[in-house]
Design an enzyme around this catalytic site. Sequence first.
Site, PDB file in Angstrom:
ATOM      1  N   ARG A  14       0.842  -1.204   0.000  1.00 30.05           N
ATOM      2  CA  ARG A  14       0.000   0.000   0.000  1.00 30.05           C
ATOM      3  C   ARG A  14       0.883   1.262   0.000  1.00 30.05           C
ATOM      4  O   ARG A  14       0.986   1.964  -0.985  1.00 30.05           O
ATOM      5  CB  ARG A  14      -0.949  -0.032   1.209  1.00 30.05           C
ATOM      6  CG  ARG A  14      -2.151   0.894   1.061  1.00 30.05           C
ATOM      7  CD  ARG A  14      -1.843   2.343   1.309  1.00 30.05           C
ATOM      8  NE  ARG A  14      -1.309   2.570   2.665  1.00 30.05           N
ATOM      9  CZ  ARG A  14      -0.757   3.703   3.038  1.00 30.05           C
ATOM     10  NH1 ARG A  14      -0.649   4.726   2.206  1.00 30.05           N
ATOM     11  NH2 ARG A  14      -0.270   3.833   4.258  1.00 30.05           N
ATOM     12  N   ASP A  15       1.559   1.524   1.093  1.00 28.52           N
ATOM     13  CA  ASP A  15       2.323   2.771   1.198  1.00 28.52           C
ATOM     14  C   ASP A  15       3.472   2.798   0.194  1.00 28.52           C
ATOM     15  O   ASP A  15       3.773   3.835  -0.405  1.00 28.52           O
ATOM     16  CB  ASP A  15       2.865   2.924   2.627  1.00 28.52           C
ATOM     17  CG  ASP A  15       3.041   4.376   3.032  1.00 28.52           C
ATOM     18  OD1 ASP A  15       3.038   5.243   2.149  1.00 28.52           O
ATOM     19  OD2 ASP A  15       3.195   4.643   4.237  1.00 28.52           O
ATOM     20  N   HIS A 211       3.885   4.245  12.836  1.00 24.73           N
ATOM     21  CA  HIS A 211       4.114   4.259  11.384  1.00 24.73           C
ATOM     22  C   HIS A 211       5.185   5.316  11.094  1.00 24.73           C
ATOM     23  O   HIS A 211       4.932   6.501  11.181  1.00 24.73           O
ATOM     24  CB  HIS A 211       2.793   4.617  10.689  1.00 24.73           C
ATOM     25  CG  HIS A 211       2.876   4.705   9.197  1.00 24.73           C
ATOM     26  ND1 HIS A 211       2.470   3.669   8.375  1.00 24.73           N
ATOM     27  CD2 HIS A 211       3.293   5.693   8.370  1.00 24.73           C
ATOM     28  CE1 HIS A 211       2.633   4.036   7.103  1.00 24.73           C
ATOM     29  NE2 HIS A 211       3.137   5.257   7.081  1.00 24.73           N
ATOM     30  N   HIS A 213       8.341   6.852   8.624  1.00 27.29           N
ATOM     31  CA  HIS A 213       9.065   6.933   7.357  1.00 27.29           C
ATOM     32  C   HIS A 213      10.524   7.227   7.674  1.00 27.29           C
ATOM     33  O   HIS A 213      10.831   7.864   8.678  1.00 27.29           O
ATOM     34  CB  HIS A 213       8.457   8.026   6.468  1.00 27.29           C
ATOM     35  CG  HIS A 213       7.201   7.574   5.779  1.00 27.29           C
ATOM     36  ND1 HIS A 213       7.133   7.346   4.425  1.00 27.29           N
ATOM     37  CD2 HIS A 213       5.977   7.283   6.264  1.00 27.29           C
ATOM     38  CE1 HIS A 213       5.927   6.936   4.112  1.00 27.29           C
ATOM     39  NE2 HIS A 213       5.189   6.890   5.203  1.00 27.29           N
ATOM     40  N   CYS A 244       8.131   9.789  -0.441  1.00 29.01           N
ATOM     41  CA  CYS A 244       7.257  10.695   0.263  1.00 29.01           C
ATOM     42  C   CYS A 244       6.788  11.696  -0.774  1.00 29.01           C
ATOM     43  O   CYS A 244       7.606  12.407  -1.361  1.00 29.01           O
ATOM     44  CB  CYS A 244       8.033  11.371   1.393  1.00 29.01           C
ATOM     45  SG  CYS A 244       7.088  12.653   2.193  1.00 29.01           S
ATOM     46  N   ASN A 253       9.404   4.114   3.748  1.00 29.51           N
ATOM     47  CA  ASN A 253       9.154   3.772   5.147  1.00 29.51           C
ATOM     48  C   ASN A 253      10.391   3.117   5.769  1.00 29.51           C
ATOM     49  O   ASN A 253      11.372   2.826   5.087  1.00 29.51           O
ATOM     50  CB  ASN A 253       7.991   2.775   5.233  1.00 29.51           C
ATOM     51  CG  ASN A 253       6.687   3.377   4.760  1.00 29.51           C
ATOM     52  OD1 ASN A 253       6.546   3.724   3.600  1.00 29.51           O
ATOM     53  ND2 ASN A 253       5.731   3.506   5.656  1.00 29.51           N
TER      54      ASN A 253
HETATM   55 ZN   LIG Z   1       3.147   6.377   5.302  1.00 26.13          ZN
END
Ligand SMILES: [Zn+2]
Length: 313
Positions: A14-15, A211, A213, A244, A253
């Site tokens: 996802r990310d 979470h 990064h 990002c 991440n």
């Molecule tokens: Zn994120």
Amino acid sequence: MDAVEVTISEVGPRDGLQNTKSFMPTAAKKAWISAEAAAGVHEIEVCSFVPAKLIPQFVDAEEVLAHANSVDGLTAVVLVPNLKGCERAIGAGARRITVPVSVSEAHSMSNVRKTTAQAIEEFVRMADLVRSQPKGKRPQLVGACSTAFGCSLQGVVAEQDVLRVALALRAAGADSISLADTVGYANPEQVKRLFGSVRKAIGEDFAIEAHFHNTRGLGLANALAAYEAGVRNFDSTLGGLGGCPWAPGASGNVVTEDLVFMFESMGVRTGVDINKLIEVRNTVFAALPDAELYGHISKAGLPKGFRPLSLAA
Ligand SMILES: [Zn+2]
């Protein structure tokens, strides 16, 4: 074997993919999810229920989720930005749903065109929808406080604003709260302080997740600080995939392999077989030849005499 002490929640599909230019073929996404689950990662955020015209990467969200739900022992997580996405996710059989709410007003406006208060109202509608599901079909709901450690548009994000949003999401019916360093601004001292005050406000027994990064290289240090503040659930991406959107050229991440190595070398059980995980990295990214990858342990190798806890009796 002792119980797992920390949950590693892979968010790469996802990310990571959200910030990757090329489309990863659906079959490759499925293979990634299966392989990483087989390596012992039991929670994976697999897609986002956003309109495909906004993020074409998730055009196959339903199919990817159906596959993930069929993988033994895996908790598949999906991200949804609004009520429509939540309806779609529930219709597709989502069992765990993450809903981000930006603490930064500027980030909230630019991301979902809502003030933070409006985003909380939308969260309440989603929580009501989740609650109205028949028993046994009701997904878990994670309220994620985005930009909790600072924002590239607004700058400083006040601690009291994070507390206010976290408490509102909990009151609305979130099963757990996540604090997200969306743009990689956090430092370990701040992490310790913020998780400490949120846990105090929200109840020490309430599930809270981190979470991070690695945009500015402090991802692992922040994860350790969060661990010391009592956090036991950590998001990361294989190969640190992703970037990002607010910092062009920046890394993604926290790297899953490095995070697993850190905990396992400290004697903290992750349940993940790190050798298998490194193999997954090598195969998965054959399907994404232009993706930029990060991480140390996959390059340097495990230290001589290192004994993975997953292999210990
Ligand atoms: Zn994120």
